[in-house]
Design an enzyme around this catalytic site. Structure first.
Site, short mmCIF file in Angstrom:
data_model
loop_
_atom_site.label_atom_id
_atom_site.label_comp_id
_atom_site.label_asym_id
_atom_site.label_seq_id
_atom_site.Cartn_x
_atom_site.Cartn_y
_atom_site.Cartn_z
CB SER A 76 -1.50 -10.18 7.34
OG SER A 76 -1.88 -9.71 6.08
CB CYS A 119 10.95 -0.80 -9.79
SG CYS A 119 9.33 -0.05 -9.94
CD GLN A 135 7.56 2.41 -14.77
OE1 GLN A 135 7.87 3.57 -15.05
NE2 GLN A 135 7.26 2.05 -13.54
N GLY A 143 4.78 -4.02 -10.84
CA GLY A 143 5.33 -2.81 -10.23
C GLY A 143 4.30 -2.05 -9.41
CD GLU A 152 7.25 4.75 -11.15
OE1 GLU A 152 6.63 5.00 -10.08
OE2 GLU A 152 7.88 3.71 -11.33
NE ARG A 154 1.84 0.20 -13.59
CZ ARG A 154 2.86 0.28 -12.73
NH1 ARG A 154 3.98 -0.40 -12.92
NH2 ARG A 154 2.78 1.06 -11.67
CG HIS A 191 9.73 -1.62 -14.64
ND1 HIS A 191 8.58 -2.37 -14.65
CD2 HIS A 191 9.70 -0.90 -13.49
CE1 HIS A 191 7.88 -2.13 -13.54
NE2 HIS A 191 8.54 -1.24 -12.82
CB THR A 194 9.42 -7.84 -7.93
OG1 THR A 194 9.67 -9.05 -8.63
CG2 THR A 194 8.12 -7.22 -8.38
N1 LIG Z 1 6.28 -3.92 -6.90
C1 LIG Z 1 7.43 -3.39 -7.31
O1 LIG Z 1 7.95 -3.71 -8.40
C2 LIG Z 1 8.17 -2.38 -6.46
C3 LIG Z 1 9.45 -2.01 -6.86
C4 LIG Z 1 10.16 -1.09 -6.11
C5 LIG Z 1 9.60 -0.55 -4.97
N2 LIG Z 1 8.34 -0.91 -4.60
C6 LIG Z 1 7.81 -0.31 -3.38
O2 LIG Z 1 7.77 -1.31 -2.35
C7 LIG Z 1 6.66 -1.06 -1.49
C8 LIG Z 1 5.78 -2.30 -1.44
O3 LIG Z 1 5.26 -2.55 -2.74
P1 LIG Z 1 4.44 -3.87 -3.12
O4 LIG Z 1 4.38 -3.83 -4.61
O5 LIG Z 1 4.98 -5.06 -2.44
O6 LIG Z 1 2.98 -3.50 -2.48
P2 LIG Z 1 1.80 -4.49 -2.05
O7 LIG Z 1 1.82 -5.74 -2.84
O8 LIG Z 1 0.57 -3.64 -2.08
O9 LIG Z 1 2.14 -4.86 -0.51
C9 LIG Z 1 1.98 -3.94 0.55
C10 LIG Z 1 2.37 -4.58 1.88
O10 LIG Z 1 2.20 -3.61 2.92
C11 LIG Z 1 1.39 -4.18 3.96
N3 LIG Z 1 0.62 -3.15 4.63
C12 LIG Z 1 -0.43 -2.41 4.15
N4 LIG Z 1 -0.89 -1.57 5.10
C13 LIG Z 1 -0.13 -1.78 6.22
C14 LIG Z 1 -0.11 -1.22 7.52
N5 LIG Z 1 -0.98 -0.27 7.89
N6 LIG Z 1 0.80 -1.67 8.41
C15 LIG Z 1 1.69 -2.63 8.06
N7 LIG Z 1 1.72 -3.22 6.82
C16 LIG Z 1 0.83 -2.78 5.92
C17 LIG Z 1 0.50 -5.17 3.25
O11 LIG Z 1 -0.01 -6.11 4.20
P3 LIG Z 1 -1.44 -6.86 4.02
O12 LIG Z 1 -1.23 -7.96 3.02
O13 LIG Z 1 -1.69 -7.36 5.40
O14 LIG Z 1 -2.43 -5.84 3.57
C18 LIG Z 1 1.52 -5.79 2.28
O15 LIG Z 1 2.31 -6.71 2.98
C19 LIG Z 1 5.97 0.19 -2.03
O16 LIG Z 1 6.45 1.33 -1.37
C20 LIG Z 1 6.38 0.21 -3.49
O17 LIG Z 1 6.35 1.50 -4.05
C21 LIG Z 1 7.61 -1.83 -5.30
#
Ligand SMILES: NC(=O)c1ccc[n+]([C@@H]2O[C@H](COP(=O)([O-])OP(=O)(O)OC[C@H]3O[C@@H](n4cnc5c(N)ncnc54)[C@H](OP(=O)(O)O)[C@@H]3O)[C@@H](O)[C@H]2O)c1
Length: 349
Positions: A41, A149, A176, A180, A202, A235, A242, A328
């Site tokens: 990105s 979450c 969930q 997530g 989890e 899931r 959730h 989220t």
């Molecule tokens: N989704 C939920 O409901 C939820 C709830 C609580 C906590 N979380 C936690 O929040 C975190 C993010 O979750 P998500 O669901 O948003 O994941 P996601 O949709 O997979 O997004 C991951 C993000 O990390 C970036 N990224 C990947 N590799 C990278 C690198 N080497 N250097 C810098 N940035 C990098 C990606 O960028 P690109 O687009 O450029 O690849 C994207 O912006 C995780 O730790 C997850 O466990 C998620």
């Protein structure tokens, strides 16, 4: 809206990163000034790099911003981090070392002894732990985290019970949502018309984080809650929200009306401080026998309220009920935003 604090989002293009962008639009205290993600990105306008999955439009000024490299040079002092755990483990300390306040969603540092794991309604006092961090002493930087979450919905339902009656045993089974798992997350062929009875790490996270959240601050560490705790995580083919079926054994006997009153009357630090993202009712009990349901209840309190229902006697422990929270919002971006608002209110920004 003048003199807002500039903030950055690490992992801005992902599912949680997008929620940050959405929730920070028109925020009274914070303004998005910097966005970073992976090499894929970097150097592209955010509107092109992010596969926007939310129902509201991307704020135009954010869509036009260039995605920066994920390094602290040029980043603002306050960083919201939404990175996968393995990447967060490497990057979050680097930002803290460089003097940034990192408000993280990831599990990478949540259980580290000197890292506060905070839900402001539940354990706002734990934030003081950041004073023990070496980063804080050297550069002023620090890391504060919010829980997994599914732990967050559970702990919001448990906190009022723990406060009023004490907790002996907790058993929770989750259903969930697919959001997530991030984007693109779980393959549609795996989840449509299906239930997957396994989410890596989890159950362990729910059990240890719930005990840390309901634990007691003791100098430079947290003494975890001593209640028995068992979680099973599944899931399901739901977009957001959730749902958890919970059974509890309490220390002190309680009538159902007293339990419902404990939930509905629960107010805490964010409500007292009138933090901008604090819901009026952090926990709300619904009486309809077929609620809460993700489709109708996940957005309660702008996604920041945990909805509880179906309180009834449990044949094994004392009581059982259902709790639902938006994964989220309350489970991720909204949780971090509330932590940052608490940090500001307590003079850490
Ligand atoms: N989704 C939920 O409901 C939820 C709830 C609580 C906590 N979380 C936690 O929040 C975190 C993010 O979750 P998500 O669901 O948003 O994941 P996601 O949709 O997979 O997004 C991951 C993000 O990390 C970036 N990224 C990947 N590799 C990278 C690198 N080497 N250097 C810098 N940035 C990098 C990606 O960028 P690109 O687009 O450029 O690849 C994207 O912006 C995780 O730790 C997850 O466990 C998620």
């Amino acid at each position: 809206m003048q003199n807002r604090i500039p903030v950055g989002i690490l992992g801005a293009t992902g599912i949680v990163g997008q929620r940050f962008v959405q929730m920070l639009e028109n925020h009274p205290w914070f303004e998005v000034a910097w966005l970073a993600a992976s090499d894929r990105s970097e150097g592209r306008p955010y509107g092109e790099a992010a596969r926007w999955r939310l129902k509201t439009a991307i704020p135009p000024q954010v869509a036009a911003m260039m995605v920066s490299p994920a390094s602290p040079e040029g980043a603002p002092r306050l960083i919201f981090a939404a990175l996968d755990a393995a990447i967060a483990a490497e990057l979050e300390p680097r930002f803290a070392e460089a003097g940034c306040g990192v408000v993280s969603n990831s599990s990478a540092l949540r259980m580290q002894k000197d890292v506060p794991l905070v839900v402001p309604e539940v354990n706002a006092d734990h934030i003081k732990l950041l004073e023990c961090q070496a980063w804080r002493k050297k550069s002023g930087g620090y890391v504060v985290t919010n829980p997994n979450c599914s732990a967050i919905g559970l702990v919001m339902a448990l906190a009022p019970l723990e406060r009023e009656f004490g907790l002996e045993t907790v058993m929770a089974v989750t259903m969930q949502a697919v959001s997530g798992a991030g984007y693109p997350g779980v393959a549609s062929l795996d989840i449509l018309g299906n239930v997957i009875p396994y989410i890596p790490k989890e159950e362990e996270k729910m059990e240890e984080e719930t005990r840390k959240l309901l634990g007691r601050l003791n100098g430079a560490g947290i003494v975890p809650g001593t209640f028995g705790m068992s979680a099973q995580c599944n899931r399901v083919a739901v977009e957001d929200g959730h749902t958890e079926s919970v059974s509890v054994k309490l220390t002190k006997a309680a009538e159902p009306e007293e339990i419902i009153a404990a939930w509905n009357e629960f107010r805490s630090v964010p409500q007292e401080l009138r933090l901008p993202s604090a819901p009026e009712n952090p926990v709300q009990y619904v009486t309809a026998s077929d609620r809460p349901q993700p489709r109708f209840d996940a957005d309660r309190g702008h996604g920041m309220t945990a909805t509880v229902g179906r309180l009834r006697p449990c044949g094994v422990l004392d009581w059982k009920f259902t709790v639902l929270s938006h994964n989220t919002i309350r489970g991720a971006a909204g949780a971090a935003l509330l932590n940052a608002e608490l940090l500001k209110a307590q003079g850490y920004l």
